[in-house]
Design a protein around this motif. Structure first.
Motif, PDB file in Angstrom:
ATOM      1  N   ARG A 234      -9.624  -3.416  -2.854  1.00 30.39           N
ATOM      2  CA  ARG A 234      -8.873  -3.881  -1.693  1.00 30.39           C
ATOM      3  C   ARG A 234      -9.704  -4.797  -0.803  1.00 30.39           C
ATOM      4  O   ARG A 234      -9.322  -5.133   0.296  1.00 30.39           O
ATOM      5  CB  ARG A 234      -8.386  -2.668  -0.895  1.00 30.39           C
ATOM      6  CG  ARG A 234      -7.219  -1.973  -1.571  1.00 30.39           C
ATOM      7  CD  ARG A 234      -7.059  -0.552  -1.098  1.00 30.39           C
ATOM      8  NE  ARG A 234      -5.934   0.093  -1.772  1.00 30.39           N
ATOM      9  CZ  ARG A 234      -5.975   0.521  -3.044  1.00 30.39           C
ATOM     10  NH1 ARG A 234      -7.069   0.369  -3.753  1.00 30.39           N
ATOM     11  NH2 ARG A 234      -4.910   1.078  -3.599  1.00 30.39           N
ATOM     12  N   ARG A 235     -10.912  -5.138  -1.320  1.00 25.72           N
ATOM     13  CA  ARG A 235     -11.845  -6.032  -0.612  1.00 25.72           C
ATOM     14  C   ARG A 235     -12.260  -5.480   0.735  1.00 25.72           C
ATOM     15  O   ARG A 235     -12.505  -6.223   1.675  1.00 25.72           O
ATOM     16  CB  ARG A 235     -11.251  -7.438  -0.477  1.00 25.72           C
ATOM     17  CG  ARG A 235     -11.126  -8.085  -1.854  1.00 25.72           C
ATOM     18  CD  ARG A 235     -10.411  -9.397  -1.832  1.00 25.72           C
ATOM     19  NE  ARG A 235     -10.084  -9.783  -3.196  1.00 25.72           N
ATOM     20  CZ  ARG A 235      -9.092 -10.597  -3.525  1.00 25.72           C
ATOM     21  NH1 ARG A 235      -8.330 -11.118  -2.578  1.00 25.72           N
ATOM     22  NH2 ARG A 235      -8.856 -10.904  -4.770  1.00 25.72           N
ATOM     23  N   LEU A 236     -12.308  -4.177   0.858  1.00 22.98           N
ATOM     24  CA  LEU A 236     -12.756  -3.566   2.100  1.00 22.98           C
ATOM     25  C   LEU A 236     -14.238  -3.226   1.969  1.00 22.98           C
ATOM     26  O   LEU A 236     -14.647  -2.075   1.993  1.00 22.98           O
ATOM     27  CB  LEU A 236     -11.929  -2.307   2.389  1.00 22.98           C
ATOM     28  CG  LEU A 236     -10.426  -2.577   2.527  1.00 22.98           C
ATOM     29  CD1 LEU A 236      -9.645  -1.286   2.570  1.00 22.98           C
ATOM     30  CD2 LEU A 236     -10.141  -3.404   3.778  1.00 22.98           C
ATOM     31  N   TYR A 237     -15.056  -4.280   1.746  1.00 19.86           N
ATOM     32  CA  TYR A 237     -16.471  -4.064   1.447  1.00 19.86           C
ATOM     33  C   TYR A 237     -17.234  -3.320   2.540  1.00 19.86           C
ATOM     34  O   TYR A 237     -17.954  -2.364   2.263  1.00 19.86           O
ATOM     35  CB  TYR A 237     -17.150  -5.398   1.122  1.00 19.86           C
ATOM     36  CG  TYR A 237     -16.476  -6.153   0.018  1.00 19.86           C
ATOM     37  CD1 TYR A 237     -16.559  -5.699  -1.298  1.00 19.86           C
ATOM     38  CD2 TYR A 237     -15.726  -7.291   0.278  1.00 19.86           C
ATOM     39  CE1 TYR A 237     -15.925  -6.376  -2.324  1.00 19.86           C
ATOM     40  CE2 TYR A 237     -15.090  -7.969  -0.748  1.00 19.86           C
ATOM     41  CZ  TYR A 237     -15.180  -7.509  -2.041  1.00 19.86           C
ATOM     42  OH  TYR A 237     -14.560  -8.172  -3.059  1.00 19.86           O
TER      43      TYR A 237
ATOM     44  N   ARG B 217     -11.670   1.773  -5.380  1.00 18.92           N
ATOM     45  CA  ARG B 217     -10.391   1.420  -4.778  1.00 18.92           C
ATOM     46  C   ARG B 217     -10.591   0.596  -3.516  1.00 18.92           C
ATOM     47  O   ARG B 217      -9.872  -0.362  -3.271  1.00 18.92           O
ATOM     48  CB  ARG B 217      -9.612   2.688  -4.451  1.00 18.92           C
ATOM     49  CG  ARG B 217      -9.302   3.440  -5.716  1.00 18.92           C
ATOM     50  CD  ARG B 217      -8.198   4.390  -5.504  1.00 18.92           C
ATOM     51  NE  ARG B 217      -7.453   4.429  -6.742  1.00 18.92           N
ATOM     52  CZ  ARG B 217      -6.273   5.001  -6.875  1.00 18.92           C
ATOM     53  NH1 ARG B 217      -5.706   5.570  -5.844  1.00 18.92           N
ATOM     54  NH2 ARG B 217      -5.668   4.985  -8.019  1.00 18.92           N
ATOM     55  N   LEU B 218     -11.613   0.961  -2.750  1.00 23.04           N
ATOM     56  CA  LEU B 218     -11.891   0.182  -1.543  1.00 23.04           C
ATOM     57  C   LEU B 218     -12.335  -1.216  -1.917  1.00 23.04           C
ATOM     58  O   LEU B 218     -11.918  -2.205  -1.320  1.00 23.04           O
ATOM     59  CB  LEU B 218     -12.974   0.878  -0.711  1.00 23.04           C
ATOM     60  CG  LEU B 218     -12.522   2.184  -0.075  1.00 23.04           C
ATOM     61  CD1 LEU B 218     -13.699   2.873   0.595  1.00 23.04           C
ATOM     62  CD2 LEU B 218     -11.424   1.922   0.955  1.00 23.04           C
TER      63      LEU B 218
ATOM     64  N   SER C 264       0.868  -1.173   0.000  1.00 21.81           N
ATOM     65  CA  SER C 264       0.000   0.000   0.000  1.00 21.81           C
ATOM     66  C   SER C 264       0.908   1.227   0.000  1.00 21.81           C
ATOM     67  O   SER C 264       2.117   1.113   0.196  1.00 21.81           O
ATOM     68  CB  SER C 264      -0.895   0.006   1.235  1.00 21.81           C
ATOM     69  OG  SER C 264      -0.137   0.391   2.347  1.00 21.81           O
TER      70      SER C 264
ATOM     71  N   LEU D  41     -16.311  -1.243   4.812  1.00 27.60           N
ATOM     72  CA  LEU D  41     -15.919   0.160   4.882  1.00 27.60           C
ATOM     73  C   LEU D  41     -16.562   0.945   3.732  1.00 27.60           C
ATOM     74  O   LEU D  41     -17.113   2.027   3.919  1.00 27.60           O
ATOM     75  CB  LEU D  41     -14.396   0.276   4.820  1.00 27.60           C
ATOM     76  CG  LEU D  41     -13.847   1.693   4.861  1.00 27.60           C
ATOM     77  CD1 LEU D  41     -14.281   2.404   6.137  1.00 27.60           C
ATOM     78  CD2 LEU D  41     -12.324   1.678   4.754  1.00 27.60           C
ATOM     79  N   ALA D  42     -16.524   0.335   2.526  1.00 26.09           N
ATOM     80  CA  ALA D  42     -17.099   0.996   1.353  1.00 26.09           C
ATOM     81  C   ALA D  42     -18.583   1.252   1.571  1.00 26.09           C
ATOM     82  O   ALA D  42     -19.101   2.323   1.278  1.00 26.09           O
ATOM     83  CB  ALA D  42     -16.879   0.140   0.118  1.00 26.09           C
TER      84      ALA D  42
ATOM     85  N   LEU E  67     -12.922   6.358  -5.654  1.00 23.86           N
ATOM     86  CA  LEU E  67     -12.539   6.030  -4.277  1.00 23.86           C
ATOM     87  C   LEU E  67     -13.187   4.722  -3.842  1.00 23.86           C
ATOM     88  O   LEU E  67     -12.538   3.826  -3.294  1.00 23.86           O
ATOM     89  CB  LEU E  67     -12.975   7.166  -3.344  1.00 23.86           C
ATOM     90  CG  LEU E  67     -12.759   6.873  -1.873  1.00 23.86           C
ATOM     91  CD1 LEU E  67     -11.278   6.852  -1.543  1.00 23.86           C
ATOM     92  CD2 LEU E  67     -13.486   7.865  -0.990  1.00 23.86           C
ATOM     93  N   LEU E  68     -14.492   4.596  -4.146  1.00 23.11           N
ATOM     94  CA  LEU E  68     -15.198   3.369  -3.773  1.00 23.11           C
ATOM     95  C   LEU E  68     -14.604   2.169  -4.504  1.00 23.11           C
ATOM     96  O   LEU E  68     -14.412   1.108  -3.916  1.00 23.11           O
ATOM     97  CB  LEU E  68     -16.680   3.499  -4.087  1.00 23.11           C
ATOM     98  CG  LEU E  68     -17.447   4.467  -3.182  1.00 23.11           C
ATOM     99  CD1 LEU E  68     -18.872   4.628  -3.667  1.00 23.11           C
ATOM    100  CD2 LEU E  68     -17.438   3.980  -1.736  1.00 23.11           C
TER     101      LEU E  68
END
Lengths: 590, 694
Positions: free
Chosen positions: B316-319, B312-313, B70, B321-322, B309-310
């Protein structure tokens, strides 16, 4: 002029945005995307051009694909290399690509779509310009255009806000409505939350009322269409009208100050109006004589241009009238109208049949003969077997044996049928209409399109009072009902149904009529749209004709709108008339 | 007390600067970055690092290692590099890693080091190898430019729509250019390169020498160049330490500066702070950093939108958070949550450790019928992962039947696809499936399948009507549709050139119509065959075209040419009704001007159409003399009309008076002119007055 008319008729929504949309899209496609610099019309002859790029703007039809494939293959044979682009409007069909592939040119062309659905012809008429809709759907059972109708409705909905109430009759109307609803669900409705401008929609299949479409038109706009053929809202007036050696193309719409005053009038009052008008115009010109220099200056700079324009239009319409008079005031036309009225009213059927027979024998006109035969069949619920055979035989002898196939088409679509002995047809019919309630089954029944439906015209006419009782002369200058569009002899069925349903705010009380019309009626009220009678939109009605509508119907509904203080907007797959409908049924040689 | 300006140092006379550390990199790199291939994604995206690339000996233990961090140095993923020698790394706008190999192959990985696909930069690159490569971004997407060992440039503007362009040769280029850059101007991608003291511009078709405006003539040879992120600005560094800054169009100089450092800088980049109106070039040497700038206006580009931005989240599999962010920003479901859930589901179907049921259930639980969710897309992903059963299960959740079709076809469930297509009401989709089935199934099975689907069958018939006439016949044969078969043969008879062929086709039609028990059509076809044969004889006998005329026109033409006997023969043979024959004959005779024959004919027997037509047709041909002969023979009811037609108002008046018919009298009166018909008018007025008296 003649209309007493209420003054509080609401304003129609502004179609300017639609026009701009269409124009900008097209210009963008042609100039920006495809760098088009010269436009030609696609015709059934080889394109001659030295340009190294061809761009075709076409309807998605197999025939057209073969035409393009022929051009590409001819170029290949002569060792010419060009770029080919095809723009499909309103959409590309898979079958077209398939044909290109089978003709071996798929790799040589690139495809694009111009999703153009609506062409505003006038301030109250939008056309989808799909004349093929009629034959494709009603004869061939091809559903391809239903999607286009649904998309057109979606577009209107997104531009003019949600429609409050939707009425409809006919299977195609129903399918279009359902498909449109699905599209709305998918898109989550762009039009939601927008202030509604159109409060009511009425969808109607052309086969609900063939009779009206087959009648000779006698309001001015209809007569101009029947006589000169109005194309995309404009007409070519030939030398006999312009009294010169060239033709003049004239736009016919509300912008034409002369035309807008006579378009809806019965032809008998048009001539008088025009001569009055020209006298007034002369008087305005004559004012010059008593003017001083200053007034004259004013006159030249401000009024003269308008007067000249008006003068030009006036002389064109007078020319058109004279030309129509020459054709239509002949004995033949009068007798034909008389026969038509007899058919509509249902008396002297034998005499009318003989009239039709003579019409055929004398080879007056293949289209007109066919139209009269269909009108006889529709009003009488089919021809009696003896007439069915003999009229067809006469027709083949007069106009050629290839019409054997035309008759087959007319039978399939239900325009020219034989009276059935007993209940056989009705039995199948009721079975079919039971199936129709189920949507999936509804589609199966389309294969049975050939099951000619009864028109039940006589019974419907009686129930709805389509033939006005005549007490004294019908005053065509001061019409009292929509029958004036047919010289006071007949209220157009399609318009009467719309009037009745709007009056009752639904189909309640019309059960018997609906049954005679073979069902498929519906009414949906959108609960999310506030039902505020004070809103102007409540008095705006979008009348959707699937399979085409005639200028007579438009005139009749315009009249109804003025009477009732509401405004009709017309959305039609195309403007039609009896000749166009008959031509669509004729099986062309080879 | 804090002293806010304490850590600011003066820079020149008006500017100040300060140094502070934003954050510490989390990584613990043992290698010198100098020895690695490094690529950092734009907008603070991930950093890719390839270690041990330079070592030529390829023992398994010393394989290069690809690592992705990152922006703050957290290790996201790593893999040993087993493919070919890498020349360059770069990131796409959607955060895919491009690994450009010496042989021109470009391998694409996602930011978890998972291989996605590869493509080649073409044969020329393969043969001459990649010397240098650059990854660039334009509004068309991410592009790759290559300088080959033969000192030629090749490039593609968008790797997702691969079109390779080989740039023209630079005349006399024997060694690699000292520096080069990719420019994008007016939507065209071009290359700017420097060779010694010369600058060259390469576009699609040509190579031209260019000189930047206001360039000092003693500037020397170019060593380095830098293009700003938005391709608007260009900076050039020469071996005299001179720096030129201007527009990339080379139309305007912004400023120049002499650094007095003659060694080539390690790096030179444009630097524009978002809200400042200043743009500057940062030049770095081993131990020196220089900021060169001016203060003209600067346009601000805001490219990183909320959607990106979404994305990108999600990448990164940061569902969770998105989703939280979407909720916070109150994005519509379609724009926000649905899209993220769909991404999650696509990831979910790749989890091989869970059963099909479990996965399908879990997905449906979470997604339900959220608007904007396409189950078919998720199913397609499942199918791509080889999970056909799961794909079918997922498709069942798809409410729009049309959406199911493409995947069903791909999975070879064609019949199911056909029913779904029909259900969707989308004709084009039905066509797609039908034509697909046609190629997939043998003819027999294909027809059988269509038999059960009337909508599909009627569509296919439509297609065949225009494209495959013979198949149409087979279709009708299959369901014994003799009526349509008859029509088919009639239709094909039109395209037959020879008359024998035409008769043959009609004969076939005749047979079918009989089988269809359509007596009318059979009789009509029989007549048509008879007529065709007759017309051929006529054509031979009279050497005139008769073929293709209707019966009416045939007889009419015979009379016009005076072949009355032959006409009579046809009249009897085809049982032409008397009325038609009389109409036809008198109009043909009138056309011919054969008034004698017409009179003879009128006396041959009693006319079935009366005698008014005789009057009318004579008048129509402006022959009043003949017309007058027939007027007295007209029936009494039509006599007034007949006399008016021939212009004998006196007799017309007499007839009207005899009939005591006021309408008729008025009609005759309306034809009278005051000067010539005064007597007649008077007679009529008198009679009318008398009539009214009664």
């Amino acid at each position: 002029m003649a209309f007493a008319g209420r003054r509080d008729v609401p304003e129609p929504p502004d179609f300017g945005i639609l026009k701009r949309l269409a124009r900008d899209q097209l210009i963008y496609l042609l100039e920006q995307q495809h760098e088009v610099d010269k436009l030609y019309k696609v015709e059934s002859r080889p394109a001659l051009s030295t340009s190294d790029q061809f761009c075709f703007l076409v309807r998605p039809r197999i025939k057209t694909m073969r035409y393009i494939a022929d051009i590409v293959n001819a170029d290949k044979m002569s060792g010419r290399s060009r770029k080919y682009k095809i723009i499909f409007s309103p959409q590309k069909f898979y079958a077209c690509e398939m044909v290109l592939e089978e003709e071996g040119v798929f790799g040589d062309v690139t495809c694009d779509e111009w999703s153009f659905y609506l062409l505003p012809l006038d301030e109250d008429i939008i056309s989808m310009e799909l004349p093929e809709f009629f034959r494709d759907y009603f004869l061939e059972g091809d559903h391809r255009w239903i999607n286009s109708v649904a998309r057109a409705l979606q577009l209107l909905n997104s531009l003019y806000g949600p429609f409050g109430k939707t009425y409809g009759i006919g299977r195609c109307a129903k399918m279009s409505y359902e498909l449109w609803q699905e599209l709305e669900e998918e898109s989550e409705g762009d039009g939601q939350g927008r202030k509604p401008e159109i409060g009511n929609v009425f969808l109607m299949d052309r086969d609900t009322d063939y009779v009206t479409a087959l009648c000779s038109q006698v309001v001015y706009e209809g007569l101009v269409d029947d006589t000169f053929r109005i194309k995309c809202g404009s007409v070519d007036f030939g030398p006999d009208v312009t009294s010169s050696d060239k033709s003049i193309k004239v736009l016919l719409n509300a912008q034409d100050k002369v035309f807008s005053q006579i378009r809806n009038e019965h032809f008998s009052s048009v001539f008088g109006f025009l001569s009055q008008k020209s006298r007034n115009l002369q008087a305005q010109y004559d004012r010059r004589r008593s003017m001083d220099i200053k007034q004259m200056k004013n006159f030249v700079s401000q009024e003269l241009k308008g007067l000249k324009q008006e003068h030009r239009l006036l002389s064109l319409h007078i020319g058109a009238c004279e030309s129509i008079m020459k054709k239509k005031t002949k004995q033949d036309f009068q007798e034909m109208i008389k026969a038509e009225h007899s058919l509509l009213e249902g008396f002297d059927i034998r005499e009318s049949t003989s009239f039709i027979e003579e019409h055929i024998d004398r080879q007056v006109s293949p289209i007109e003969s066919l139209r009269l035969m269909c009108l006889l069949s529709l009003t009488e619920n089919g021809l009696i077997p003896k007439d069915y055979r003999s009229l067809k035989t006469q027709y083949l002898q007069s106009y050629g044996p290839e019409h054997l196939l035309t008759f087959h088409n007319l039978k399939c679509i239900g325009l020219l049928t034989e009276q059935s002995a007993g209940e056989t047809l009705t039995a199948v019919e009721s079975k079919v209409s039971k199936l129709v309630t189920d949507r999936a089954a509804g589609k199966i029944t389309d294969a049975f399109n050939s099951l000619a439906r009864k028109s039940n015209f006589r019974a419907i006419s009686k129930k709805l009072g389509l033939i006005p009782r005549v007490d004294g002369e019908y005053d065509l200058k001061m019409p009292r009902d929509m029958a004036y569009v047919f010289s006071g002899a007949y209220v157009p069925l399609s318009c009467k149904i719309i009037e009745q349903v709007l009056e009752r705010r639904g189909w309640l009380g019309l059960e018997e009529i609906v049954r005679l019309l073979n069902g498929n009626e519906f009414f949906v009220s959108d609960s999310t749209v506030e039902d505020n009678p004070a809103w102007e939109s409540q008095r705006v009605i979008l009348a959707v004709f699937l399979g085409g509508c005639t200028f007579s119907e438009i005139a009749a509904l315009r009249f109804l709108g003025k009477e009732r203080g509401c405004k009709f907007i017309f959305l039609t797959t195309a403007i039609t008339n009896s000749a166009r409908m008959m031509e669509a049924m004729i099986e062309a040689k080879a | 007390m804090d002293c806010y300006t304490a850590n600011w140092n003066p820079l020149g006379e008006e500017a100040f600067y300060r140094k502070f550390e934003l954050y510490t990199m989390e990584w613990s790199l043992k290698e010198d970055l100098r020895d690695c291939l490094v690529a950092a994604a734009p907008y603070g995206g991930p950093i890719a690092l390839l270690k041990n690339n330079a070592r030529k000996e390829k023992s398994p233990s010393a394989r290069p290692l690809l690592e992705i961090y990152s922006a703050s140095g957290l290790l996201l993923a790593s893999i040993p590099w087993k493919s070919g020698q890498l020349v360059q790394l770069g990131w796409t706008a959607s955060e895919d890693l491009l690994c450009i190999q010496e042989d021109g192959t470009v391998l694409i990985y996602n930011l978890f080091c998972e291989f996605k696909r590869h493509f080649s930069m073409g044969n020329e690159v393969l043969q001459n190898h990649v010397l240098e490569a650059k990854v660039f971004h334009t509004e068309y997407g991410t592009g790759v430019a290559i300088l080959t060992g033969a000192h030629r440039f090749s490039l593609t503007t968008n790797i997702d729509d691969l079109k390779l362009r080989r740039m023209p040769e630079v005349p006399g280029l024997q060694k690699p250019p000292s520096c080069w850059a990719v420019l994008s101007q007016d939507r065209v991608t071009i290359i700017l390169l420097a060779v010694g003291q010369d600058l060259y511009l390469l576009d699609n078709t040509s190579c031209s020498v260019v000189t930047p405006p206001g360039m000092s003539p003693s500037a020397g040879a170019y060593l380095q160049m830098a293009v700003s992120f938005n391709y608007r600005c260009l900076a050039l560094f020469t071996d005299t330490g001179y720096i030129w800054m201007g527009l990339a169009t080379l139309k305007e100089k912004l400023c120049e500066f002499n650094s007095s450092i003659r060694s080539p800088p390690k790096q030179m980049v444009w630097c524009m702070r978002p809200r400042s109106r200043q743009r500057a070039v940062v030049v770095a040497w081993d131990r020196q950093l220089m900021v060169v700038g001016n203060s003209t206006e600067c346009i601000q580009y805001k490219r990183l939108t909320i959607e990106v931005l979404l994305d990108r989240l999600v990448l990164r599999r940061l569902y969770p958070l998105a989703i939280r962010i979407c909720e916070y920003l109150r994005l519509s479901e379609i724009q926000g949550v649905s899209r993220i859930l769909a991404h999650w589901a696509c990831y979910k179907v790749q989890q091989k450790d869970k059963s099909d049921e479990e996965v399908a259930h879990a997905i449906n639980q979470k997604l339900g019928d959220t608007p904007g969710i396409s189950y078919s897309e998720i199913a397609a992903r499942a199918y791509d992962c080889g999970r056909t059963e799961l794909a079918i299960k997922l498709l069942e959740y798809e409410p729009r039947s049309g959406e199911q079709v493409p995947l069903l076809l791909k999975m070879k469930r064609s019949k199911l696809a056909l029913s779904k297509a029909i259900e969707s009401g989308d004709t084009d989709l039905v066509y797609t499936v039908v034509l697909h089935l046609k190629n997939e199934l043998n003819r027999g099975t294909f027809f059988m399948t269509l038999q059960n689907q009337p909508v599909a069958l009627s569509l296919y018939r439509q297609f065949c009507k225009h494209q495959e006439r013979e198949t149409l016949k087979d279709l009708y044969n299959q369901d014994d549709n003799h009526q349509e078969l008859g029509n088919f043969h009639v239709h094909s008879s039109y395209s037959e050139k020879r008359i024998e062929g035409r008769v043959g086709a009609l004969q076939n039609a005749l047979d079918e119509y009989y089988k269809a028990k359509n007596e009318f059509a059979a009789k009509a076809t029989e007549d048509q065959i008879k007529l065709l044969r007759l017309q051929r004889h006529l054509q031979e006998d009279f050497d005139k075209p008769y073929l293709d005329l209707s019966l009416h026109d045939t007889v009419s033409n015979l009379i016009l040419d005076g072949h009355h006997k032959r006409a009579e023969q046809l009249y009897r043979e085809f049982k032409i009704p008397d009325k038609r024959y009389w109409w036809l004959k008198i109009s043909a005779l009138a056309n011919r001007g054969d008034w004698e024959e017409m009179e003879k004919f009128s006396k041959s027997k009693k006319s079935p159409i009366g005698y008014l037509p005789f009057v009318e047709i004579s008048v129509k041909h402006h022959n009043r003399y003949e017309a007058k002969k027939y007027a007295p023979r007209v029936t009494p009811e039509q006599r007034v009309k007949a006399f008016v037609l021939v212009g004998d108002l006196d007799q017309a008046a007499d007839a009207a008076i005899e009939h005591k018919n006021e309408t008729e009298m008025n009609f005759v009166l309306s034809k009278c002119t005051a000067s010539t018909d005064a007597a007649v008018a008077e007679k009529l007025n008198r009679a009318r007055a008398q009539l009214l008296k009664k």
